[in-house]
Design a protein around this motif. Structure first.
Motif, PDB file in Angstrom:
ATOM      1  N   MET A   1       0.841  -1.186   0.000  1.00 17.13           N
ATOM      2  CA  MET A   1       0.000   0.000   0.000  1.00 17.13           C
ATOM      3  C   MET A   1       0.876   1.235   0.000  1.00 17.13           C
ATOM      4  O   MET A   1       1.907   1.281   0.679  1.00 17.13           O
ATOM      5  CB  MET A   1      -0.912   0.003   1.225  1.00 17.13           C
ATOM      6  N   ILE A   2       0.474   2.246  -0.780  1.00 15.39           N
ATOM      7  CA  ILE A   2       1.215   3.511  -0.808  1.00 15.39           C
ATOM      8  C   ILE A   2       0.407   4.600  -0.131  1.00 15.39           C
ATOM      9  O   ILE A   2      -0.811   4.721  -0.343  1.00 15.39           O
ATOM     10  CB  ILE A   2       1.585   3.922  -2.252  1.00 15.39           C
ATOM     11  N   VAL A   3       1.080   5.378   0.714  1.00 19.07           N
ATOM     12  CA  VAL A   3       0.474   6.534   1.371  1.00 19.07           C
ATOM     13  C   VAL A   3       1.206   7.764   0.863  1.00 19.07           C
ATOM     14  O   VAL A   3       2.324   8.064   1.293  1.00 19.07           O
ATOM     15  CB  VAL A   3       0.587   6.440   2.908  1.00 19.07           C
ATOM     16  N   TRP A  16       5.242   1.382 -12.166  1.00 21.51           N
ATOM     17  CA  TRP A  16       6.481   0.638 -11.896  1.00 21.51           C
ATOM     18  C   TRP A  16       6.168  -0.735 -11.314  1.00 21.51           C
ATOM     19  O   TRP A  16       6.777  -1.730 -11.705  1.00 21.51           O
ATOM     20  CB  TRP A  16       7.355   1.408 -10.922  1.00 21.51           C
ATOM     21  N   CYS A  17       5.222  -0.778 -10.372  1.00 28.87           N
ATOM     22  CA  CYS A  17       4.876  -2.050  -9.739  1.00 28.87           C
ATOM     23  C   CYS A  17       4.249  -3.006 -10.752  1.00 28.87           C
ATOM     24  O   CYS A  17       4.508  -4.213 -10.727  1.00 28.87           O
ATOM     25  CB  CYS A  17       3.919  -1.815  -8.574  1.00 28.87           C
ATOM     26  N   GLY A  18       3.441  -2.461 -11.665  1.00 27.65           N
ATOM     27  CA  GLY A  18       2.823  -3.291 -12.682  1.00 27.65           C
ATOM     28  C   GLY A  18       3.822  -3.846 -13.668  1.00 27.65           C
ATOM     29  O   GLY A  18       3.630  -4.934 -14.227  1.00 27.65           O
ATOM     30  N   GLU A  25       1.131  -5.884  -6.758  1.00 28.87           N
ATOM     31  CA  GLU A  25      -0.184  -5.224  -6.646  1.00 28.87           C
ATOM     32  C   GLU A  25      -0.062  -4.040  -5.698  1.00 28.87           C
ATOM     33  O   GLU A  25       0.421  -4.175  -4.578  1.00 28.87           O
ATOM     34  CB  GLU A  25      -1.226  -6.205  -6.115  1.00 28.87           C
ATOM     35  N   LEU A  26      -0.493  -2.866  -6.152  1.00 26.72           N
ATOM     36  CA  LEU A  26      -0.396  -1.649  -5.334  1.00 26.72           C
ATOM     37  C   LEU A  26      -1.784  -1.181  -4.934  1.00 26.72           C
ATOM     38  O   LEU A  26      -2.672  -1.031  -5.771  1.00 26.72           O
ATOM     39  CB  LEU A  26       0.320  -0.537  -6.098  1.00 26.72           C
ATOM     40  N   ILE A  27      -1.961  -0.932  -3.641  1.00 26.30           N
ATOM     41  CA  ILE A  27      -3.207  -0.376  -3.114  1.00 26.30           C
ATOM     42  C   ILE A  27      -2.953   1.078  -2.756  1.00 26.30           C
ATOM     43  O   ILE A  27      -1.961   1.402  -2.100  1.00 26.30           O
ATOM     44  CB  ILE A  27      -3.656  -1.144  -1.855  1.00 26.30           C
ATOM     45  N   ALA A 109      13.452  -2.187  -3.122  1.00 28.34           N
ATOM     46  CA  ALA A 109      13.205  -1.985  -1.691  1.00 28.34           C
ATOM     47  C   ALA A 109      11.907  -2.652  -1.256  1.00 28.34           C
ATOM     48  O   ALA A 109      11.833  -3.252  -0.179  1.00 28.34           O
ATOM     49  CB  ALA A 109      13.164  -0.491  -1.382  1.00 28.34           C
ATOM     50  N   VAL A 110      10.880  -2.556  -2.096  1.00 29.56           N
ATOM     51  CA  VAL A 110       9.590  -3.178  -1.777  1.00 29.56           C
ATOM     52  C   VAL A 110       9.735  -4.698  -1.747  1.00 29.56           C
ATOM     53  O   VAL A 110       9.220  -5.371  -0.851  1.00 29.56           O
ATOM     54  CB  VAL A 110       8.515  -2.746  -2.787  1.00 29.56           C
TER      55      VAL A 110
END
Length: 214
Positions: A1-3, A16-18, A25-27, A109-110
Motif C-alpha cells: 500500500m502507498i500513502v 512501476w509495480c505493474g 499489486e499496489l493499493i 526496496a519493496v
C-alpha cells in the motif's frame, strides 16, 4: 500500500509495480494513513510511506507506530537529508528511498521489505557512511574489504586470495570488526550476524548477496 498525497507519484509507482516481474499489486491509501489499518490496507505486505515533514515531526511518530505494530515500511520521500534517512532507519524502516532514485531502487526496496529484509539504495548508503551515531562503529577500509571478500567467499582463505593477503590477516580484520560491534552494543558473533550488521549499516546490499550467495 502507498500513502502519498500526490496522485502523480502514486500513478508512477503503480506503473512501476505493474511492470515488475512478477508484478506487484499496489493499493492506494488515498493519502489517508488510516486506510493502512482497515480494509485491503490492513493485509498489505509493505507500506510505502511518503515522509514530507513540512510542518512538524508527527510523521516520525506515525512511522514508529507502523513499525511497532509489525508493519514492513519503505519510506519514500523527496527529503534527501542524511539525518532524516538515518532517523527513519533507526525507527525501523526497512529502506529509505528518495524520489529521485526511481523505479529500480523503489521496486527492489519493496521486494526486500516483503521478505522482511532491509534494502540500502545509494542515498541511504551515503547517509549511513556519514552517520556519526556511536552505535554504528566506524570500520577501517581494509576491515570493510575483508568483510565483503569473506561474504563473497566460502572461506577466509578464499577471501585472503581475493585481497592478496594472508588468511590470518583476514581473520584479524574480522575479529576487529566483531570487537567494534560488540563495543557498540551490537554483538555479531556469527557470520550471519555480521551479514545482518553490514546490511543494516549499508556496507553491503542485497544485490551483493544475490551475486555472491553466502
Amino acid at each position: 500500500m502507498i500513502v502519498d498525497d500526490h496522485s502523480v507519484v502514486t500513478a508512477g509507482v503503480r506503473y512501476w509495480c505493474g511492470q515488475a516481474d512478477p508484478p506487484i499489486e499496489l493499493i492506494d491509501a488515498n493519502a489517508r494513513l488510516a486506510n493502512v489499518w482497515t480494509g485491503p490496507g490492513a493485509n498489505a505486505d509493505v507500506v510505502i510511506f511518503d515522509l514530507q515533514l513540512q510542518t512538524d515531526q508527527q510523521e516520525f511518530t506515525e512511522l514508529r507506530r507502523l513499525v511497532d505494530s509489525g508493519r514492513r515500511v519503505v519510506v519514500y520521500s523527496q527529503d534527501a537529508h542524511n539525518t532524516t534517512a538515518v532517523r527513519c532507519v533507526s525507527l525501523g524502516a526497512l529502506a529509505y528511498v528518495t524520489k529521485r532514485e526511481g523505479q529500480e531502487h523503489l521496486v527492489a526496496a519493496v521486494r526486500a521489505a516483503a521478505a522482511g529484509s532491509p534494502y540500502t539504495p545509494p542515498s541511504l548508503s551515503g547517509a549511513l557512511v556519514a552517520d556519526d551515531d556511536p552505535n554504528r562503529p566506524h570500520l577501517a577500509p581494509m576491515e570493510i574489504a575483508a568483510l565483503r571478500a569473506w561474504f563473497a567467499s566460502s572461506s577466509k582463505q578464499m577471501a585472503a586470495t581475493m585481497l592478496g593477503i594472508s588468511a590470518r590477516t583476514v581473520d584479524t580484520y574480522i575479529e576487529r570488526v566483531r570487537v567494534r560491534y560488540a563495543n557498540a552494543g551490537r554483538p555479531a558473533p556469527t557470520k550471519s550476524d555480521l551479514v545482518a550488521r553490514a546490511l543494516e549499516d549499508g556496507l553491503i546490499t542485497l544485490a551483493d548477496l544475490n551475486n555472491h550467495p553466502i
